[in-house]
Design a protein around this motif. Structure first.
Motif, PDB file in Angstrom:
ATOM      1  N   ALA A 142      24.276 -32.478  26.892  1.00  0.00           N
ATOM      2  CA  ALA A 142      22.921 -32.184  27.384  1.00  0.00           C
ATOM      3  C   ALA A 142      22.348 -33.371  28.149  1.00  0.00           C
ATOM      4  O   ALA A 142      21.866 -33.239  29.282  1.00  0.00           O
ATOM      5  CB  ALA A 142      22.020 -31.808  26.213  1.00  0.00           C
ATOM      6  N   GLY A 143      22.410 -34.550  27.534  1.00  0.00           N
ATOM      7  CA  GLY A 143      21.858 -35.734  28.179  1.00  0.00           C
ATOM      8  C   GLY A 143      22.622 -36.126  29.430  1.00  0.00           C
ATOM      9  O   GLY A 143      22.023 -36.475  30.451  1.00  0.00           O
ATOM     10  N   ALA A 144      23.965 -36.066  29.364  1.00  0.00           N
ATOM     11  CA  ALA A 144      24.776 -36.494  30.505  1.00  0.00           C
ATOM     12  C   ALA A 144      24.613 -35.550  31.691  1.00  0.00           C
ATOM     13  O   ALA A 144      24.468 -36.001  32.836  1.00  0.00           O
ATOM     14  CB  ALA A 144      26.244 -36.574  30.093  1.00  0.00           C
TER      15      ALA A 144
ATOM     16  N   LEU B 185      25.430 -49.300  14.199  1.00  0.00           N
ATOM     17  CA  LEU B 185      26.330 -48.454  14.991  1.00  0.00           C
ATOM     18  C   LEU B 185      25.673 -47.999  16.291  1.00  0.00           C
ATOM     19  O   LEU B 185      25.990 -46.942  16.826  1.00  0.00           O
ATOM     20  CB  LEU B 185      26.754 -47.229  14.173  1.00  0.00           C
ATOM     21  CG  LEU B 185      27.578 -47.521  12.914  1.00  0.00           C
ATOM     22  CD1 LEU B 185      27.867 -46.227  12.163  1.00  0.00           C
ATOM     23  CD2 LEU B 185      28.878 -48.229  13.258  1.00  0.00           C
ATOM     24  N   ASN B 186      24.739 -48.790  16.809  1.00  0.00           N
ATOM     25  CA  ASN B 186      24.112 -48.410  18.066  1.00  0.00           C
ATOM     26  C   ASN B 186      25.108 -48.601  19.202  1.00  0.00           C
ATOM     27  O   ASN B 186      25.958 -49.504  19.168  1.00  0.00           O
ATOM     28  CB  ASN B 186      22.842 -49.230  18.315  1.00  0.00           C
ATOM     29  CG  ASN B 186      23.145 -50.706  18.525  1.00  0.00           C
ATOM     30  OD1 ASN B 186      23.540 -51.118  19.613  1.00  0.00           O
ATOM     31  ND2 ASN B 186      22.985 -51.511  17.480  1.00  0.00           N
ATOM     32  N   PRO B 187      25.040 -47.758  20.223  1.00  0.00           N
ATOM     33  CA  PRO B 187      26.034 -47.795  21.305  1.00  0.00           C
ATOM     34  C   PRO B 187      26.122 -49.140  22.014  1.00  0.00           C
ATOM     35  O   PRO B 187      27.182 -49.513  22.496  1.00  0.00           O
ATOM     36  CB  PRO B 187      25.550 -46.697  22.258  1.00  0.00           C
ATOM     37  CG  PRO B 187      24.789 -45.753  21.381  1.00  0.00           C
ATOM     38  CD  PRO B 187      24.114 -46.629  20.367  1.00  0.00           C
TER      39      PRO B 187
ATOM     40  N   GLY C 197      18.160 -42.772  22.883  1.00  0.00           N
ATOM     41  CA  GLY C 197      18.488 -43.798  23.869  1.00  0.00           C
ATOM     42  C   GLY C 197      18.089 -43.385  25.277  1.00  0.00           C
ATOM     43  O   GLY C 197      17.532 -44.178  26.035  1.00  0.00           O
ATOM     44  N   LEU C 198      18.366 -42.136  25.635  1.00  0.00           N
ATOM     45  CA  LEU C 198      17.990 -41.647  26.965  1.00  0.00           C
ATOM     46  C   LEU C 198      16.484 -41.569  27.116  1.00  0.00           C
ATOM     47  O   LEU C 198      15.935 -41.875  28.181  1.00  0.00           O
ATOM     48  CB  LEU C 198      18.623 -40.272  27.211  1.00  0.00           C
ATOM     49  CG  LEU C 198      20.151 -40.248  27.307  1.00  0.00           C
ATOM     50  CD1 LEU C 198      20.654 -38.820  27.409  1.00  0.00           C
ATOM     51  CD2 LEU C 198      20.634 -41.062  28.506  1.00  0.00           C
ATOM     52  N   TYR C 199      15.807 -41.186  26.051  1.00  0.00           N
ATOM     53  CA  TYR C 199      14.342 -41.126  26.084  1.00  0.00           C
ATOM     54  C   TYR C 199      13.763 -42.523  26.282  1.00  0.00           C
ATOM     55  O   TYR C 199      12.796 -42.709  27.022  1.00  0.00           O
ATOM     56  CB  TYR C 199      13.824 -40.510  24.787  1.00  0.00           C
ATOM     57  CG  TYR C 199      12.308 -40.415  24.725  1.00  0.00           C
ATOM     58  CD1 TYR C 199      11.635 -39.383  25.365  1.00  0.00           C
ATOM     59  CD2 TYR C 199      11.558 -41.365  24.031  1.00  0.00           C
ATOM     60  CE1 TYR C 199      10.253 -39.297  25.329  1.00  0.00           C
ATOM     61  CE2 TYR C 199      10.174 -41.289  23.980  1.00  0.00           C
ATOM     62  CZ  TYR C 199       9.528 -40.249  24.625  1.00  0.00           C
ATOM     63  OH  TYR C 199       8.156 -40.177  24.585  1.00  0.00           O
ATOM     64  N   GLY C 200      14.376 -43.498  25.626  1.00  0.00           N
ATOM     65  CA  GLY C 200      13.913 -44.877  25.780  1.00  0.00           C
ATOM     66  C   GLY C 200      14.094 -45.409  27.184  1.00  0.00           C
ATOM     67  O   GLY C 200      13.387 -46.331  27.598  1.00  0.00           O
TER      68      GLY C 200
ATOM     69  N   LYS D 175      24.004 -37.335  17.978  1.00  0.00           N
ATOM     70  CA  LYS D 175      23.297 -36.748  19.119  1.00  0.00           C
ATOM     71  C   LYS D 175      21.853 -37.232  19.167  1.00  0.00           C
ATOM     72  O   LYS D 175      21.298 -37.476  20.241  1.00  0.00           O
ATOM     73  CB  LYS D 175      23.330 -35.226  19.058  1.00  0.00           C
ATOM     74  CG  LYS D 175      22.731 -34.548  20.302  1.00  0.00           C
ATOM     75  CD  LYS D 175      22.844 -33.040  20.221  1.00  0.00           C
ATOM     76  CE  LYS D 175      22.366 -32.410  21.527  1.00  0.00           C
ATOM     77  NZ  LYS D 175      20.986 -32.782  21.881  1.00  0.00           N
ATOM     78  N   SER D 176      21.243 -37.359  18.006  1.00  0.00           N
ATOM     79  CA  SER D 176      19.859 -37.852  17.968  1.00  0.00           C
ATOM     80  C   SER D 176      19.781 -39.282  18.500  1.00  0.00           C
ATOM     81  O   SER D 176      18.801 -39.659  19.155  1.00  0.00           O
ATOM     82  CB  SER D 176      19.308 -37.783  16.543  1.00  0.00           C
ATOM     83  OG  SER D 176      19.956 -38.715  15.696  1.00  0.00           O
ATOM     84  N   ILE D 177      20.817 -40.075  18.239  1.00  0.00           N
ATOM     85  CA  ILE D 177      20.834 -41.458  18.737  1.00  0.00           C
ATOM     86  C   ILE D 177      20.968 -41.478  20.261  1.00  0.00           C
ATOM     87  O   ILE D 177      20.282 -42.244  20.948  1.00  0.00           O
ATOM     88  CB  ILE D 177      21.975 -42.239  18.063  1.00  0.00           C
ATOM     89  CG1 ILE D 177      21.670 -42.435  16.582  1.00  0.00           C
ATOM     90  CG2 ILE D 177      22.187 -43.594  18.744  1.00  0.00           C
ATOM     91  CD1 ILE D 177      22.774 -43.100  15.796  1.00  0.00           C
ATOM     92  N   ILE D 178      21.836 -40.648  20.785  1.00  0.00           N
ATOM     93  CA  ILE D 178      21.989 -40.574  22.248  1.00  0.00           C
ATOM     94  C   ILE D 178      20.700 -40.083  22.903  1.00  0.00           C
ATOM     95  O   ILE D 178      20.243 -40.635  23.911  1.00  0.00           O
ATOM     96  CB  ILE D 178      23.163 -39.656  22.618  1.00  0.00           C
ATOM     97  CG1 ILE D 178      24.491 -40.262  22.163  1.00  0.00           C
ATOM     98  CG2 ILE D 178      23.187 -39.389  24.120  1.00  0.00           C
ATOM     99  CD1 ILE D 178      24.848 -41.572  22.828  1.00  0.00           C
TER     100      ILE D 178
END
Length: 648
Positions: free
Chosen positions: A296-298, A147-149, A227-230, A221-224
């Protein structure tokens, strides 16, 4: 939290516990049941009423068999076994039982709130919701990779197979088809999404949407965030951006441009698709849930351009990174507005728009600062030999680089009034390139032409610093010619046009004519007109030669160190001067040769210092920036010997 099970029948209060499930049931209440009972549950007679109540109570008993089988507290087997993973047939039956249980509770609350079965039903509903919570969490956790984006965003729609209320049999058939190809990654993700939707639909309609959403938000949220951290996206403060050196800032901007494309088109888009699918039963839930997961990320991601735009370091070279940043961000704005289109996500959308506008505003601001720097340049250092001024070099190089980004620059400057709005400057812009679509030149053309005009005005001031007027004109010719050639050989040509080039080429010619007039008129005027009706006397010839020698040597001595850097312009100037000076001198020289030969040798050598050919040799040495006249002068000492006179 789930509702607590009542301790005894005496503690049961239908309008308290049950009302939490059904009292506020409406489409507007996202976390409460929104489905009303079918009309066939409405009794039309006491007999039918009794029968319907009995049937609903029987449905509760039937649901008890299925739900208690999967009670998390009933056995270790049910704790370790996952319903949707190990027994899809039982999963179908479980969802169906929960729906029947809800229907029965809904009916009894309305028609027979004193029914003892309501206590059992409430307990069964809590048991079922705890099981579904666990199943929901397990599916989300186990299928993080499926289920990764990125994989979700790669398809615009997802399978709609689910345990829907409308057609359980059809849903079951679809699940069987999906199960046959479960080894395929795509099918695995589709099954997981279908199961999540089925559970979410069931929990929302039963009034347990908050519990479902809480689980979803924590995991997704942890997945998002991962992803942003990556993507190596950092959370900057304004003070941190201010302290970044130029190299670090360029690297950060490039990384941000690469990251935002992935973040918008993959991370946020994929999560939007998944969230909309899982919580399709409630617009309010899916919108608010997506916002909580991404806000938060966006917001941090979309705020970065604003921080860059607000930086006080607005040096001219930064405009290119800002334009690149603006162009990348502008291309993604339609996607951002589409993904974050709901009222719930308006704060994210507003941040993106704010950053875009502030970034756009910063670019004209830098151009205004650049224009101001040109105007404020107060250096009074004279350029050796009337050559190219450093200001000309730097400004034109900068403007030609701006022309390489004319597309994005025109889009930005179109929102701002054109510079130089005055009748005096209108004629300057008349020669700019226009198109059939737009009778007026585009914004970039006007603005870059204006910057060149500002530079030309500054060069006029620089030219006045030369004491020799002829050198002033040579300086202007040199610098304007440099500008014209830069325009001719760069993308500025397509912005300013051939008419602009032709107009300013003529101006260069005017400057060179003014230079020639001021620099060589004295030498030319020292020679008498060739159409004199009577021969000149010996004294008149001698006087003319003395004046010419003095004027030519004075002009040559001054101009030996002058410079014309452009080879074509240098040759044109030499030819033009020679065409004016040499023929007139040759005609005078030849017409008075007899008079000259009557002089004694010593007097003759002092009087006749240049032959006509010598003039051409001397002129060929000009405009190289240093005197190269040694060979010419040495040859001139024997330019006219007595032997030539004796041979006549």
């Amino acid at each position: 939290m789930l509702l607590e099970t009542p301790k005894s029948d005496n503690s049961f209060k239908p309008k308290g516990i049950i009302s939490s499930l059904f009292h506020n049931a409406s489409p507007q209440n996202a976390f409460s049941p929104s489905h009303s009972l079918p009309t066939y549950y409405s009794p039309s007679s006491p007999k039918q009423h009794t029968f319907s109540v009995a049937m609903m109570e029987e449905n509760i008993d039937n649901a008890e068999k299925t739900i208690t089988k999967w009670d998390l507290t009933s056995s270790s087997y049910t704790k370790l076994t996952f319903l949707f993973q190990d027994s899809r047939k039982d999963a179908t039956e479980f969802i169906k039982s929960v729906k029947e249980l809800r229907r029965a509770m809904h009916y009894l609350v309305a028609e027979n709130s004193a029914s003892s079965k309501l206590v059992l039903a409430q307990k069964l509903m809590q048991t079922a919701m705890k099981r579904l919570e666990k199943e929901f969490y397990q599916i989300l956790s186990k299928n993080r990779d499926h289920l990764n984006p990125e994989s979700i965003s790669s398809r615009s729609s997802v399978g709609s197979s689910s345990f829907g209320e409308e057609d359980d049999a059809q849903s079951n058939d679809e699940l069987e088809i999906l199960s046959e190809s479960v080894t395929e990654v795509k099918k695995v993700s589709e099954i997981a999404m279908s199961d999540l939707k089925s559970i979410a639909d069931c929990m929302i309609v039963c009034g347990y949407g908050k519990e479902c959403v809480k689980i979803y938000k924590v995991i997704r949220k942890s997945i998002i965030d991962e992803g942003l951290y990556g993507l190596r996206i950092e959370r900057f403060k304004s003070s941190q951006v201010q302290k970044l050196n130029w190299e670090a800032l360029v690297g950060t901007i490039k990384n941000w441009i690469n990251a935002i494309k992935i973040a918008v088109k993959t991370l946020f888009n994929g999560e939007k698709i998944l969230c909309d699918h899982v919580f399709s039963a409630s617009v309010t839930i899916k919108d608010s849930c997506f916002y909580e997961i991404t806000k938060a990320g966006a917001i941090d991601l979309f705020k970065f351009p604003e921080l860059i735009a607000r930086s006080h370091k607005k040096s001219p070279e930064r405009i290119f990174q800002l334009m690149e940043l603006y162009e990348a961000f502008s291309e993604l704005l339609p996607d951002i507005e589409s993904i974050f289109s709901s009222e719930s996500t308006s704060a994210i959308r507003s941040q993106a728009l704010s950053s875009s506008l502030k970034l756009r505003d910063s670019i004209p601001s830098i151009l205004q600062e650049f224009e101001s720097k040109i105007q404020k340049n107060s250096s009074k250092t004279l350029i050796f030999g009337g050559g190219i001024h450093p200001v000309t070099q730097s400004v034109v190089d900068y403007i030609s680089s701006l022309a390489d980004h004319s597309g994005v620059l025109s889009g930005i400057l179109a929102h701002y009034p054109p510079p130089g709005n005055s009748p005096l400057n209108e004629s300057f812009f008349e020669s700019l390139t226009t198109s059939s679509d737009s009778p007026a030149p585009d914004a970039a053309s006007v603005h870059l032409a204006w910057l060149i005009l500002v530079l030309l005005c500054k060069l006029d001031c620089k030219a006045e610093l030369y004491k020799d007027v002829s050198l002033s004109y040579l300086f202007l010719a040199n610098n304007l010619n440099f500008i014209v050639e830069k325009v001719r050989t760069t993308n500025l040509r397509f912005l300013l046009g051939d008419e602009w080039i032709s107009k300013h080429t003529k101006k260069v010619h005017q400057y060179t004519l003014s230079y020639e007039t001021m620099a060589w008129t004295k030498a030319l005027s020292s020679l008498p007109d060739n159409n004199a009706s009577s021969p000149l006397s010996t004294e008149m010839v001698k006087e003319s030669l003395r004046k010419f020698n003095a004027a030519f040597e004075e002009a040559y001595k001054k101009q030996a160190s002058w410079i014309v850097q452009d080879g074509k312009l240098r040759d044109e100037l030499k030819v033009s001067i020679a065409n004016k000076l040499v023929p007139k001198y040759r005609q005078f020289y030849d017409a008075n040769l007899d008079v000259l030969c009557s002089e004694e040798k010593n007097s003759l050598q002092l009087l006749v210092r240049f032959s006509p050919d010598d003039l051409g040799n001397y002129l060929s040495d000009l405009f190289h920036g240093a005197s190269n006249s040694g060979s010419s002068k040495s040859s001139s000492s024997s330019s006219l010997s007595p032997h030539r006179c004796l041979s006549r």
